[in-house]
Design a protein around this motif. Sequence first.
Motif, PDB file in Angstrom:
ATOM      1  N   TYR A  54       0.913  -1.302  -0.048  1.00 23.14           N
ATOM      2  CA  TYR A  54      -0.022   0.079   0.101  1.00 23.14           C
ATOM      3  C   TYR A  54       0.860   1.159   0.125  1.00 23.14           C
ATOM      4  O   TYR A  54       2.004   1.246   0.637  1.00 23.14           O
ATOM      5  CB  TYR A  54      -0.958  -0.023   1.313  1.00 23.14           C
ATOM      6  N   THR A  71      -5.239   4.853   1.907  1.00 27.78           N
ATOM      7  CA  THR A  71      -3.996   4.472   1.160  1.00 27.78           C
ATOM      8  C   THR A  71      -4.528   3.869  -0.218  1.00 27.78           C
ATOM      9  O   THR A  71      -5.764   3.933  -0.466  1.00 27.78           O
ATOM     10  CB  THR A  71      -3.531   2.951   1.874  1.00 27.78           C
ATOM     11  N   SER A  73      -4.039   0.772  -2.832  1.00 25.31           N
ATOM     12  CA  SER A  73      -3.387  -0.574  -2.936  1.00 25.31           C
ATOM     13  C   SER A  73      -2.613  -0.545  -4.302  1.00 25.31           C
ATOM     14  O   SER A  73      -3.023  -0.286  -5.444  1.00 25.31           O
ATOM     15  CB  SER A  73      -4.608  -1.573  -3.079  1.00 25.31           C
ATOM     16  N   ARG A  78      -6.963   0.640  -5.893  1.00 26.08           N
ATOM     17  CA  ARG A  78      -8.098   1.180  -4.948  1.00 26.08           C
ATOM     18  C   ARG A  78      -7.834   1.758  -3.882  1.00 26.08           C
ATOM     19  O   ARG A  78      -6.598   1.474  -3.549  1.00 26.08           O
ATOM     20  CB  ARG A  78      -9.087   0.011  -4.988  1.00 26.08           C
ATOM     21  N   GLU A  79      -8.738   2.582  -3.443  1.00 19.48           N
ATOM     22  CA  GLU A  79      -8.392   3.275  -2.163  1.00 19.48           C
ATOM     23  C   GLU A  79      -8.899   2.588  -0.918  1.00 19.48           C
ATOM     24  O   GLU A  79     -10.055   1.995  -1.268  1.00 19.48           O
ATOM     25  CB  GLU A  79      -9.035   4.731  -2.253  1.00 19.48           C
ATOM     26  N   TYR A  80      -8.252   2.415   0.165  1.00 19.91           N
ATOM     27  CA  TYR A  80      -8.818   1.736   1.401  1.00 19.91           C
ATOM     28  C   TYR A  80      -8.493   2.655   2.554  1.00 19.91           C
ATOM     29  O   TYR A  80      -7.343   3.487   2.556  1.00 19.91           O
ATOM     30  CB  TYR A  80      -7.863   0.456   1.446  1.00 19.91           C
ATOM     31  N   ALA A  81      -9.155   2.492   3.432  1.00 20.97           N
ATOM     32  CA  ALA A  81      -8.888   3.290   4.951  1.00 20.97           C
ATOM     33  C   ALA A  81      -8.169   1.848   5.599  1.00 20.97           C
ATOM     34  O   ALA A  81      -8.797   0.820   5.587  1.00 20.97           O
ATOM     35  CB  ALA A  81     -10.037   3.419   5.396  1.00 20.97           C
ATOM     36  N   VAL A  82      -7.106   2.138   6.368  1.00 18.89           N
ATOM     37  CA  VAL A  82      -6.372   1.198   6.906  1.00 18.89           C
ATOM     38  C   VAL A  82      -6.081   1.514   8.299  1.00 18.89           C
ATOM     39  O   VAL A  82      -5.625   2.676   8.451  1.00 18.89           O
ATOM     40  CB  VAL A  82      -5.025   0.740   6.257  1.00 18.89           C
TER      41      VAL A  82
END
Length: 105
Positions: A54, A71, A73, A78-82
């Motif tokens: 990420y 973030t 990937s 794709r966007e992700y909340a981590v």
Amino acid sequence: AEYMGKEAETGDAILSLTRNGARVLLRFKEDSSAQTFTDAIRRCCVLTDFKRDYDVIKAIGKGAHAKVFLTVSKRDQREYAVKSFLLSELRKESDSQPGLINEIN
């Protein structure tokens, strides 16, 4: 999280968390608490090399035990909340563990 068994002196349940070769041992007074913690970790955590997989765009939140990052990937763009937990919080006495479990859930 890996269950390590019971500590001989205290009878505490011991869990081991490993990250980048560093190991942290967590002690729980009851097996059920250790199991609840382990189940929460397995439901919510991505077991990956975070920095390899990420790119961090920015921090978007902060709780008592963790920070949340926006973030992207590297695999699928794709966007992700981590949510990233602080190891220092994991090392604290068992009094903070219920709050940490709530933070995970």
